[in-house]
Write a protein that holds these residues in place. Structure first.
Motif, mmCIF file in Angstrom:
data_model
loop_
_atom_site.group_PDB
_atom_site.id
_atom_site.type_symbol
_atom_site.label_atom_id
_atom_site.label_comp_id
_atom_site.label_asym_id
_atom_site.label_seq_id
_atom_site.Cartn_x
_atom_site.Cartn_y
_atom_site.Cartn_z
ATOM 1 N N ASP A 174 0.878 -1.173 0.000
ATOM 2 C CA ASP A 174 0.000 0.000 0.000
ATOM 3 C C ASP A 174 0.917 1.224 0.000
ATOM 4 O O ASP A 174 1.515 1.562 1.030
ATOM 5 C CB ASP A 174 -0.906 -0.012 1.235
ATOM 6 C CG ASP A 174 -1.909 1.131 1.258
ATOM 7 O OD1 ASP A 174 -1.592 2.236 0.745
ATOM 8 O OD2 ASP A 174 -3.007 0.932 1.803
ATOM 9 N N ARG A 175 1.046 1.861 -1.142
ATOM 10 C CA ARG A 175 2.009 2.962 -1.289
ATOM 11 C C ARG A 175 1.632 4.179 -0.442
ATOM 12 O O ARG A 175 2.511 4.908 0.023
ATOM 13 C CB ARG A 175 2.138 3.367 -2.762
ATOM 14 C CG ARG A 175 2.806 2.244 -3.566
ATOM 15 C CD ARG A 175 3.416 2.727 -4.847
ATOM 16 N NE ARG A 175 4.496 3.646 -4.544
ATOM 17 C CZ ARG A 175 4.855 4.644 -5.341
ATOM 18 N NH1 ARG A 175 4.249 4.846 -6.482
ATOM 19 N NH2 ARG A 175 5.845 5.446 -5.002
ATOM 20 N N ALA A 176 0.344 4.423 -0.251
ATOM 21 C CA ALA A 176 -0.081 5.587 0.539
ATOM 22 C C ALA A 176 0.167 5.368 2.031
ATOM 23 O O ALA A 176 0.590 6.286 2.733
ATOM 24 C CB ALA A 176 -1.553 5.886 0.285
ATOM 25 N N ARG A 177 -0.088 4.165 2.509
ATOM 26 C CA ARG A 177 0.089 3.868 3.938
ATOM 27 C C ARG A 177 1.506 3.427 4.279
ATOM 28 O O ARG A 177 1.890 3.398 5.448
ATOM 29 C CB ARG A 177 -0.892 2.789 4.373
ATOM 30 C CG ARG A 177 -2.318 3.269 4.390
ATOM 31 C CD ARG A 177 -3.204 2.245 5.059
ATOM 32 N NE ARG A 177 -4.548 2.788 5.185
ATOM 33 C CZ ARG A 177 -5.637 2.119 4.910
ATOM 34 N NH1 ARG A 177 -5.561 0.866 4.511
ATOM 35 N NH2 ARG A 177 -6.818 2.678 5.054
ATOM 36 N N GLY A 178 2.264 2.997 3.293
ATOM 37 C CA GLY A 178 3.637 2.565 3.544
ATOM 38 C C GLY A 178 3.752 1.162 4.093
ATOM 39 O O GLY A 178 4.712 0.845 4.784
ATOM 40 N N THR A 179 2.766 0.304 3.789
ATOM 41 C CA THR A 179 2.806 -1.056 4.319
ATOM 42 C C THR A 179 3.108 -2.072 3.225
ATOM 43 O O THR A 179 2.766 -1.879 2.056
ATOM 44 C CB THR A 179 1.475 -1.429 4.991
ATOM 45 O OG1 THR A 179 0.418 -1.291 4.045
ATOM 46 C CG2 THR A 179 1.211 -0.559 6.207
ATOM 47 N N LEU A 180 3.744 -3.149 3.641
ATOM 48 C CA LEU A 180 4.023 -4.285 2.761
ATOM 49 C C LEU A 180 3.655 -5.550 3.531
ATOM 50 O O LEU A 180 4.215 -5.818 4.598
ATOM 51 C CB LEU A 180 5.503 -4.325 2.369
ATOM 52 C CG LEU A 180 5.950 -5.556 1.576
ATOM 53 C CD1 LEU A 180 5.239 -5.620 0.216
ATOM 54 C CD2 LEU A 180 7.457 -5.552 1.393
ATOM 55 N N LYS A 181 2.684 -6.290 3.008
ATOM 56 C CA LYS A 181 2.251 -7.528 3.652
ATOM 57 C C LYS A 181 2.947 -8.704 2.982
ATOM 58 O O LYS A 181 2.836 -8.901 1.774
ATOM 59 C CB LYS A 181 0.732 -7.675 3.541
ATOM 60 C CG LYS A 181 -0.010 -6.626 4.322
ATOM 61 C CD LYS A 181 -1.517 -6.766 4.196
ATOM 62 C CE LYS A 181 -2.183 -5.642 4.983
ATOM 63 N NZ LYS A 181 -3.621 -5.657 4.846
ATOM 64 N N LEU A 182 3.658 -9.464 3.793
ATOM 65 C CA LEU A 182 4.341 -10.667 3.319
ATOM 66 C C LEU A 182 3.626 -11.862 3.933
ATOM 67 O O LEU A 182 3.524 -11.967 5.161
ATOM 68 C CB LEU A 182 5.810 -10.641 3.723
ATOM 69 C CG LEU A 182 6.621 -9.450 3.197
ATOM 70 C CD1 LEU A 182 8.019 -9.458 3.802
ATOM 71 C CD2 LEU A 182 6.689 -9.474 1.681
ATOM 72 N N THR A 183 3.119 -12.741 3.085
ATOM 73 C CA THR A 183 2.335 -13.873 3.570
ATOM 74 C C THR A 183 3.064 -15.185 3.327
ATOM 75 O O THR A 183 3.877 -15.305 2.410
ATOM 76 C CB THR A 183 0.961 -13.922 2.865
ATOM 77 O OG1 THR A 183 1.166 -14.008 1.457
ATOM 78 C CG2 THR A 183 0.148 -12.670 3.172
ATOM 79 N N ASN A 184 2.751 -16.147 4.202
ATOM 80 C CA ASN A 184 3.317 -17.488 4.096
ATOM 81 C C ASN A 184 4.841 -17.427 3.948
ATOM 82 O O ASN A 184 5.406 -17.875 2.946
ATOM 83 C CB ASN A 184 2.668 -18.252 2.934
ATOM 84 C CG ASN A 184 2.964 -19.728 2.979
ATOM 85 O OD1 ASN A 184 3.355 -20.268 4.019
ATOM 86 N ND2 ASN A 184 2.803 -20.390 1.840
ATOM 87 N N LEU A 185 5.485 -16.839 4.949
ATOM 88 C CA LEU A 185 6.938 -16.629 4.896
ATOM 89 C C LEU A 185 7.703 -17.925 4.653
ATOM 90 O O LEU A 185 7.345 -18.980 5.172
ATOM 91 C CB LEU A 185 7.440 -16.009 6.201
ATOM 92 C CG LEU A 185 7.081 -14.552 6.467
ATOM 93 C CD1 LEU A 185 7.654 -14.116 7.815
ATOM 94 C CD2 LEU A 185 7.581 -13.646 5.369
#
Length: 165
Positions: A127-138
């Protein structure tokens, strides 16, 4: 409104405001150009500025002697802070977040994995506006250096985080 600069009877007067050491007429007023320069601008200089010109014995100028300009001072992003949310275990989900305390216009954020292999992320993971990166199933191969760049049209700054799975 506060008066900041005047020219009257051949004398320039700079009023006692926070702008005093940084404001002046751009040209000698005798040139009939009353452009103003503000040096070393900062965000607090943002606002509406009004120029009023009064010519002695000119009754016709009374209706057209005012000009208004809105000044918006742009600010590059402050150095962002990077955080890891969640437990970085194999099979788990984590979120990397990036935030910058300042920036005008508000910065957009871009996450990249730098090592061992460069990887750029896109929505919905990022999410470029919020600055988040979700990484799933590491997985173990998702470990590495992740860099967040905060950017707006006047500058950029970055932070990084090492993800150990």
């Amino acid at each position: 409104p506060a008066q900041i600069l005047t020219y009257l009877d051949g004398v320039v007067k700079v009023e006692e405001t926070p702008l005093k050491p940084r404001v002046a007429f751009l040209y000698p007023v005798v040139n009939h150009n009353v452009s103003v320069v503000i040096n070393a601008t900062h965000e607090g200089d943002t606002g509406q500025y009004i120029c009023t010109v009064n010519v002695v014995d000119d009754a016709a100028s009374a209706s057209k002697n005012v000009a208004v300009i809105n000044l918006t001072v742009l600010v590059p992003p402050a150095t962002p802070t990077c955080h890891l949310h969640g437990d970085p275990a194999v099979g788990a989900n984590v979120t990397l977040s990036c935030g910058s305390a300042k920036g005008k216009p508000p910065p957009m954020f871009q996450w990249q994995r730098m090592s061992p292999t460069l990887q750029v992320f896109f929505p919905p993971a990022q999410d470029r506006a919020r600055g988040t990166l979700k990484l799933t199933n590491l997985s173990l191969d998702m470990a590495g250096l992740y860099v967040c760049v905060a950017e707006n049209r006047v500058g950029s700054a970055e932070c990084s985080i090492v993800l150990e799975v």
